[in-house]
Design an enzyme around this catalytic site. Structure first.
Site, PDB file in Angstrom:
ATOM      1  N   ASP A 142      35.043  41.552  40.474  1.00 37.40           N
ATOM      2  CA  ASP A 142      35.486  42.632  39.594  1.00 37.40           C
ATOM      3  C   ASP A 142      34.890  43.963  40.049  1.00 37.40           C
ATOM      4  O   ASP A 142      34.717  44.186  41.248  1.00 37.40           O
ATOM      5  CB  ASP A 142      35.086  42.301  38.147  1.00 37.40           C
ATOM      6  CG  ASP A 142      36.071  42.824  37.128  1.00 37.40           C
ATOM      7  OD1 ASP A 142      36.103  44.053  36.914  1.00 37.40           O
ATOM      8  OD2 ASP A 142      36.809  42.024  36.547  1.00 37.40           O
ATOM      9  N   HIS A 197      34.593  47.475  33.471  1.00 37.14           N
ATOM     10  CA  HIS A 197      35.479  46.319  33.379  1.00 37.14           C
ATOM     11  C   HIS A 197      34.740  45.015  33.691  1.00 37.14           C
ATOM     12  O   HIS A 197      34.814  44.038  32.934  1.00 37.14           O
ATOM     13  CB  HIS A 197      36.652  46.528  34.338  1.00 37.14           C
ATOM     14  CG  HIS A 197      37.772  45.556  34.195  1.00 37.14           C
ATOM     15  ND1 HIS A 197      37.780  44.328  34.816  1.00 37.14           N
ATOM     16  CD2 HIS A 197      38.945  45.643  33.518  1.00 37.14           C
ATOM     17  CE1 HIS A 197      38.905  43.698  34.531  1.00 37.14           C
ATOM     18  NE2 HIS A 197      39.632  44.477  33.734  1.00 37.14           N
ATOM     19  N   TYR A 314      50.581  32.532  42.930  1.00 36.07           N
ATOM     20  CA  TYR A 314      50.473  31.637  44.082  1.00 36.07           C
ATOM     21  C   TYR A 314      50.566  30.180  43.628  1.00 36.07           C
ATOM     22  O   TYR A 314      49.991  29.792  42.614  1.00 36.07           O
ATOM     23  CB  TYR A 314      49.146  31.836  44.817  1.00 36.07           C
ATOM     24  CG  TYR A 314      49.060  33.127  45.580  1.00 36.07           C
ATOM     25  CD1 TYR A 314      50.109  33.569  46.363  1.00 36.07           C
ATOM     26  CD2 TYR A 314      47.911  33.915  45.504  1.00 36.07           C
ATOM     27  CE1 TYR A 314      50.027  34.763  47.052  1.00 36.07           C
ATOM     28  CE2 TYR A 314      47.818  35.108  46.190  1.00 36.07           C
ATOM     29  CZ  TYR A 314      48.880  35.529  46.970  1.00 36.07           C
ATOM     30  OH  TYR A 314      48.789  36.709  47.656  1.00 36.07           O
ATOM     31  N   ASP A 343      49.397  29.052  32.773  1.00 40.83           N
ATOM     32  CA  ASP A 343      48.947  27.737  32.337  1.00 40.83           C
ATOM     33  C   ASP A 343      48.605  27.638  30.854  1.00 40.83           C
ATOM     34  O   ASP A 343      48.946  26.655  30.196  1.00 40.83           O
ATOM     35  CB  ASP A 343      47.739  27.312  33.176  1.00 40.83           C
ATOM     36  CG  ASP A 343      48.104  27.141  34.639  1.00 40.83           C
ATOM     37  OD1 ASP A 343      49.058  26.398  34.910  1.00 40.83           O
ATOM     38  OD2 ASP A 343      47.444  27.763  35.493  1.00 40.83           O
ATOM     39  N   SER A 369      42.870  40.645  31.229  1.00 42.41           N
ATOM     40  CA  SER A 369      41.523  40.687  31.805  1.00 42.41           C
ATOM     41  C   SER A 369      40.486  40.160  30.834  1.00 42.41           C
ATOM     42  O   SER A 369      39.458  39.605  31.242  1.00 42.41           O
ATOM     43  CB  SER A 369      41.146  42.129  32.171  1.00 42.41           C
ATOM     44  OG  SER A 369      41.822  42.565  33.307  1.00 42.41           O
TER      45      SER A 369
END
Length: 515
Positions: A142, A197, A314, A343, A369
């Protein structure tokens, strides 16, 4: 239930306002004077040097174990033209831009005064079983972490083989003074957060518990490795920086650091950048080394089955992708979704956590995030509770133990929102079984199948070590599946091929009858 004392000594109300469509116009997709090249492993270094000299290009960096290099282009040669020209050489298997990556934070409207997300995922009930394990390391990829923060300092990973700030690579790993992790944005050993962040994400994963300070993470006890890939602007990492970060994590795991999970609250350039093979190769190598990689689904409010966003999209078995949910268990308006690509869901709207402004600052933020670290924290808690769980088992357990909710049916693959208590109490062990371990095939070749038995949501990759055996369909399968293989004609010699199916192997033998 163990009691937890929370005091918010300093709560900063932080509001971020942005016009997403306007911002996208100003974001560069890739580094303008660089490309990444995947080199045929049989090509010599001298030949690659000749090719670069032909273009007057300069070799900047080599990712040797992945067979990728980073090249600086001469003035006047565009990235698009360079990729086209390099691809003419058989020594170059793949050419792509050095993409920029951008964080997945979104504007924050309301400010919450409590950790509703921690309660929603049933963490307090899980804490009756375990509050964490200091042997588990989570790599937070990050903007860095404010490692001096009052609620994070005790849970920071420290490289005990390194003497900090002495200018010497004490442990001989190629990185000087990498005590808390490393800064791959500026290529220096200080991963201090300049944006906020990463510190916020880290607090959700593992702010120290039961210390009468600030907040608590999903883990009261864990070790947080700071992997910095962004400057203060948080919009300027590249493929090469990510590859170096992934390779560092893989290297440190191979040296005995128990890194079980990474948190990745970032994604590709909005609407512009695409599939990044170089980064995927490095990501897959990290996953194959035993690391589960949790990714934010992104904040475009779109179906990423239809319009992918990378790295989340991906097709890799060790990636776990997270959407953002609200306190009422609905999809956050900004959250991406996809019944194949995403998911599960986790709390991501108005999440209170640690912040970088000072050693005692806290604030609320929203975004996928913020959802991802709830799942990362849950994975770390689970890995500490049962260290024998594989990457596939960690992922399947978290997906199979969600709170199934109608609001998430057809929205994410699992149909629900994270429940870490249920995950600890109902673990899935991904033990695969094949219907055959050896298949004898005739010289005429043909199509052959093998049945794979596996628990639900156990993902695994299929690989062939021989060009004469090809895999029909996708190379990543999930749960019980039928694998189809195409074998080419062979009239001359006897030969064998090994097919790797997760942690199992299938042997194919092709020979003339009676030979």
């Amino acid at each position: 239930m163990k009691k937890l004392v929370l005091t918010f000594s300093s709560l900063l109300l932080f509001h971020i306002f942005s016009n997403e469509s306007t911002a996208q116009l100003n974001i560069k997709s890739y580094v303008e004077n660089e490309i990444l090249l995947k080199i045929n492993p049989r090509a010599s270094k001298s030949r690659i040097s000749q090719i670069n000299e032909n273009f007057r290009s300069e070799l900047l960096e080599s990712f040797s174990d992945l067979n990728w290099i980073r090249v600086k282009l001469p003035d006047g040669l565009s990235v698009e033209q360079a990729m086209k020209e390099y691809k003419r050489f058989p020594e170059v298997e793949y050419a792509q831009p050095n993409y920029y990556y951008h964080l997945q934070a979104t504007p924050n409207d309301p400010s919450f005064s409590s950790l509703w997300g921690i309660t929603k995922i049933s963490a307090p009930a899980a804490w009756d079983l375990t509050t964490g394990n200091s042997n588990v390391v989570v790599a937070v990829i990050d903007t860095g972490i404010r490692y001096t923060h009052e609620d994070l300092a005790a849970n920071m990973w420290r490289n005990t083989a390194e003497i900090p700030n002495n200018g010497i690579d004490d442990d001989g790993n190629g990185f000087v003074d990498d005590y808390y992790g490393y800064d791959f944005r500026y290529n220096d050993p200080d991963p201090m957060d300049e944006n906020g962040h990463g510190t916020h994400v880290a607090g959700t994963i593992g702010a120290v518990g039961n210390n009468a300070l600030g907040v608590v993470g999903v883990n009261w006890t864990v070790k947080l490795m700071a992997i910095k890939i962004y400057s203060a602007a948080a919009n300027d990492t590249t493929s090469a920086m990510l590859i170096n970060a992934y390779n560092y994590i893989r290297m440190m795991r191979s040296r005995g650091v128990n890194i079980r999970v990474t948190n990745n609250s970032y994604a590709d350039c909005p609407e512009a950048c695409g599939y990044d093979q170089a980064t995927k190769d490095a990501l897959d190598a990290m996953g194959n080394a035993g690391v589960l990689n949790v990714f934010a689904a992104g904040n475009n409010g779109r179906d990423i089955d239809a319009i992918p966003i990378y790295p989340a999209s991906y097709d890799s078995p060790h990636i776990l992708v997270v959407a953002s949910s609200t306190s009422s268990d609905t999809r956050s308006s900004f959250s991406n979704y996809g019944v194949r690509s995403v998911d599960l869901a986790a709390p991501g709207s108005g999440i209170l956590s640690t912040y970088y402004s000072s050693n005692s600052s806290y604030t609320s933020l929203s975004g996928t995030s913020m959802a991802a670290p709830h799942v990362t924290g849950a994975a770390a808690l689970l890995a500490g509770y049962n260290p024998n769980l594989s990457v596939a088992s960690l992922k399947a357990t978290l997906m199979n133990s969600v709170d199934v909710l109608s609001s998430w049916n057809g929205i994410v693959k699992s149909g629900g929102r994270l429940n870490v208590d249920r995950a600890l109490r109902n673990q899935t062990v991904c033990d695969l079984a094949l219907s055959a371990n050896v298949i004898d095939v005739p010289t005429k070749g043909g199509m052959f199948t093998v049945n794979v038995s596996a628990p639900n949501n156990c993902d695994y990759e299929v690989k062939s070590d021989s060009r004469w055996v090809s895999i029909v369909g996708g190379r990543v399968l999930s749960g019980s599946s039928t694998l189809t293989l195409r074998v080419s004609v062979n009239q001359t010699i006897s030969r064998t091929a090994t097919i790797t199916i997760g942690d199992k192997t299938l042997l194919l033998r092709q020979k003339r009858p009676g030979s």
